[in-house]
Write a protein that holds these residues in place. Structure first.
Motif, PDB file in Angstrom:
ATOM      1  N   THR A  26      30.170  36.714  45.472  1.00  0.00           N
ATOM      2  CA  THR A  26      31.463  36.634  44.799  1.00  0.00           C
ATOM      3  C   THR A  26      32.436  37.590  45.476  1.00  0.00           C
ATOM      4  O   THR A  26      32.146  38.774  45.615  1.00  0.00           O
ATOM      5  CB  THR A  26      31.318  37.000  43.313  1.00  0.00           C
ATOM      6  OG1 THR A  26      30.386  36.092  42.715  1.00  0.00           O
ATOM      7  CG2 THR A  26      32.652  36.918  42.593  1.00  0.00           C
ATOM      8  N   GLU A  29      37.372  37.138  41.305  1.00  0.00           N
ATOM      9  CA  GLU A  29      37.268  36.499  40.000  1.00  0.00           C
ATOM     10  C   GLU A  29      38.641  36.509  39.358  1.00  0.00           C
ATOM     11  O   GLU A  29      39.427  37.438  39.571  1.00  0.00           O
ATOM     12  CB  GLU A  29      36.270  37.219  39.098  1.00  0.00           C
ATOM     13  CG  GLU A  29      34.839  37.041  39.538  1.00  0.00           C
ATOM     14  CD  GLU A  29      33.855  37.631  38.543  1.00  0.00           C
ATOM     15  OE1 GLU A  29      32.773  37.033  38.410  1.00  0.00           O
ATOM     16  OE2 GLU A  29      34.149  38.653  37.907  1.00  0.00           O
ATOM     17  N   SER A  40      35.340  32.007  39.869  1.00  0.00           N
ATOM     18  CA  SER A  40      34.837  32.932  40.871  1.00  0.00           C
ATOM     19  C   SER A  40      34.932  32.256  42.228  1.00  0.00           C
ATOM     20  O   SER A  40      34.546  31.095  42.378  1.00  0.00           O
ATOM     21  CB  SER A  40      33.377  33.298  40.594  1.00  0.00           C
ATOM     22  OG  SER A  40      33.266  33.926  39.341  1.00  0.00           O
TER      23      SER A  40
END
Length: 182
Positions: A26, A29, A40
């Motif tokens: 990731t 976000e 994400s």
């Protein structure tokens, strides 16, 4: 027998290559309108100066574009932009499958409560997001001179407008200048 041994060797080496790929991680976000609409942005499979990108919401993950090849991008930037009242949009831009900057604006539609996307491709990155009574729109300065107009505006459902004036926000609307790109 020899073919079976060769085939087993090829399968084993293929599995080793697949297993050696680093996982997607990731990199950003953005809560579009609360935690139930959190997106994400994931990045993985580095190759030279590019990565493959995916987008994830809740338990669903998919490529940013149609497939891994189209989602392979370089010089990718992202911004979670507040458009007011705890509502955000996620703006992603980069060099994907063309010589132009490509990108996507993700937003949550208040009427159907679904996440939608506005796709665009221009010579430069966008400068503003306009948020109003209709869905958000992305605004570019026309540096490529494909049009005689000064600004190019992309909106939902492939809406596109060329104009010489920036939209003037009415009550409840806003024109948000984006942060400079690195």
């Amino acid at each position: 027998m020899r073919n079976a041994v060769i085939a087993a060797g090829l399968i084993a080496s293929s599995l080793h290559v697949i297993a050696a790929q680093p996982p997607f991680t990731t990199v950003a976000e953005c809560d579009l309108a609360g935690p139930d609409s959190r997106l994400s942005l994931l990045r993985g499979h580095p190759l030279s100066d590019s990565h493959v990108y995916k987008i994830s919401q809740k338990h669903e993950t998919r490529f940013l574009y149609a497939d891994a090849d189209a989602s392979n991008g370089s010089r990718v930037d992202w911004q979670c932009v507040s458009i007011g009242n705890d509502v955000n949009v996620l703006l992603i831009t980069g060099e994907f499958s063309s010589n132009y900057q490509q990108g996507i604006l993700f937003f949550r539609d208040t009427s159907d409560r679904r996440i939608h996307r506005v796709e665009f491709a221009e010579r430069n990155r966008p400068s503003w997001v306009f948020s109003g009574s209709k869905s958000p729109r992305v605004i570019f300065e026309n540096v490529g001179h494909e049009s005689v107009h000064k600004y190019l505006i992309y909106g939902p459902s492939d809406a596109y407008l060329e104009t010489d004036e920036l939209p003037v926000p009415a009550t409840g609307e806003s024109l948000i200048e984006l942060k400079p790109y690195p």
